[in-house]
Design an enzyme around this catalytic site. Structure first.
Site, PDB file in Angstrom:
ATOM      1  N   GLU A 176       0.852  -1.184   0.000  1.00 59.94           N
ATOM      2  CA  GLU A 176       0.000   0.000   0.000  1.00 59.94           C
ATOM      3  C   GLU A 176       0.894   1.241   0.000  1.00 59.94           C
ATOM      4  O   GLU A 176       1.998   1.228   0.570  1.00 59.94           O
ATOM      5  CB  GLU A 176      -0.910   0.015   1.232  1.00 59.94           C
ATOM      6  CG  GLU A 176      -1.908  -1.117   1.314  1.00 59.94           C
ATOM      7  CD  GLU A 176      -3.033  -0.974   0.303  1.00 59.94           C
ATOM      8  OE1 GLU A 176      -3.093   0.069  -0.389  1.00 59.94           O
ATOM      9  OE2 GLU A 176      -3.853  -1.898   0.203  1.00 59.94           O
TER      10      GLU A 176
ATOM     11  N   ASP B 161     -19.441  -9.223  -8.932  1.00 59.74           N
ATOM     12  CA  ASP B 161     -19.300  -8.378  -7.749  1.00 59.74           C
ATOM     13  C   ASP B 161     -18.577  -7.079  -8.098  1.00 59.74           C
ATOM     14  O   ASP B 161     -18.934  -6.006  -7.595  1.00 59.74           O
ATOM     15  CB  ASP B 161     -18.536  -9.137  -6.665  1.00 59.74           C
ATOM     16  CG  ASP B 161     -18.493  -8.371  -5.345  1.00 59.74           C
ATOM     17  OD1 ASP B 161     -19.570  -7.991  -4.853  1.00 59.74           O
ATOM     18  OD2 ASP B 161     -17.385  -8.162  -4.813  1.00 59.74           O
TER      19      ASP B 161
END
Length: 290
Positions: free
Chosen positions: A207, A232
């Site tokens: 990240e 989804d």
């Protein structure tokens, strides 16, 4: 007499349909190949529909043999509508079978007796000659049907969805895995937030915090199939307020990728540029396959 093979109205077919295809193959091999490829895609699309139905919870209140039959008939109609779209799976299968039989797109339909010996010597350039890696082609073909189904439901271009899945998973080489080593089928890198009630996979990922890459443990959604993952993902982009404008303003690859980055889909500051390149690659390969 027409050399067009008998069209099968149901993906499952029957013995007479198979015999009709055999007879057509003797008269016109290319037409028979085209119909065979169409039928295979129809079967594949029905399996995709079945997988998506299974991924949707049923209330059971009104379920009976009649509603099940109606659902199956509806799925067959959907599969038929999604079959034969330019640049789809059937065209890729058709080209592959033609190459296997020594036929090219310029080979004339010469009737009985036509075969590999009658094939034109000049064939179209292969994807390898166009610097397309086999795993790239394989990834696009593998997820083509699921992406086109999601496109039909949401309007998000199939090429954009396949490209994002490719970028997030490294063309399928870096899929998010479960603790037991099995795949989570999450090729979009969608995280499992507090509202997610399904299965999860916890993995180490990178990240960007204050612009600097850091390794962290994150929880990601896990699915039963790739078709469920595409469903989804499409639902996330169309139902979440953060991404609604992304879909509405997705006029081209760059605007779509930049919209996702602005909405916070990923923390990588170069995410939009990287995704744009992958989308352009995906569309180039799809054009080559068409």
């Amino acid at each position: 007499m027409s050399t067009t093979p008998q069209r099968i109205n149901t993906p499952t077919g029957d013995t007479r349909s198979i015999e009709a295809l055999k007879a057509a193959a003797a008269r016109d091999p290319k037409a028979a190949i085209k119909e065979t490829a169409r039928q295979f895609e129809a079967l594949f699309m029905q399996e995709v529909m079945k997988s998506m139905r299974q991924a949707t919870l049923s209330s059971g209140m009104l379920d009976n043999s009649a509603t099940q039959l109606g659902t199956e008939m509806l799925d067959t109609q959907f599969a038929g509508k999604l079959t034969g779209i330019p640049g789809g799976l059937s065209q890729a299968i058709e080209r592959h079978l033609q190459r296997q039989m020594g036929l090219s797109e310029t080979t004339p339909a010469t009737g009985r007796g036509a075969g590999p010996a009658a094939a034109a010597p000049a064939a179209l350039p292969t994807l390898a000659q166009k610097n397309v890696q086999p795993h790239v082609q394989s990834f696009i073909l593998k997820h083509d049907a699921s992406a086109r189904y999601a496109q039909a439901k949401t309007g998000i271009p199939a090429s954009f969805m396949i490209a994002q899945a490719a970028h997030e998973s490294g063309w399928g080489k870096r899929e998010i895995m479960q603790a037991d080593g099995s795949t989570s089928h999450n090729i979009f890198g969608i995280k499992a937030g507090a509202n997610w009630k399904g299965k999860v996979a916890e993995v180490q990922t990178t990240e960007y915090i204050d612009g600097k890459p850091q390794r962290v443990t994150a929880r990601f959604r896990a699915y039963s199939s790739y078709a469920e993952a595409f469903k989804d993902y499409a639902q996330l982009l169309t139902s979440n307020d953060r991404y609604r404008d992304v879909v509405a303003k997705a006029g081209n690859a760059q605007s779509f990728a930049q919209g996702l980055q602005r909405a916070g889909y990923a923390t990588d500051p170069e995410y939009a540029n990287k995704l744009t390149r992958v989308i352009n690659t995906t569309m180039r390969v799809q054009r080559a396959l068409a």
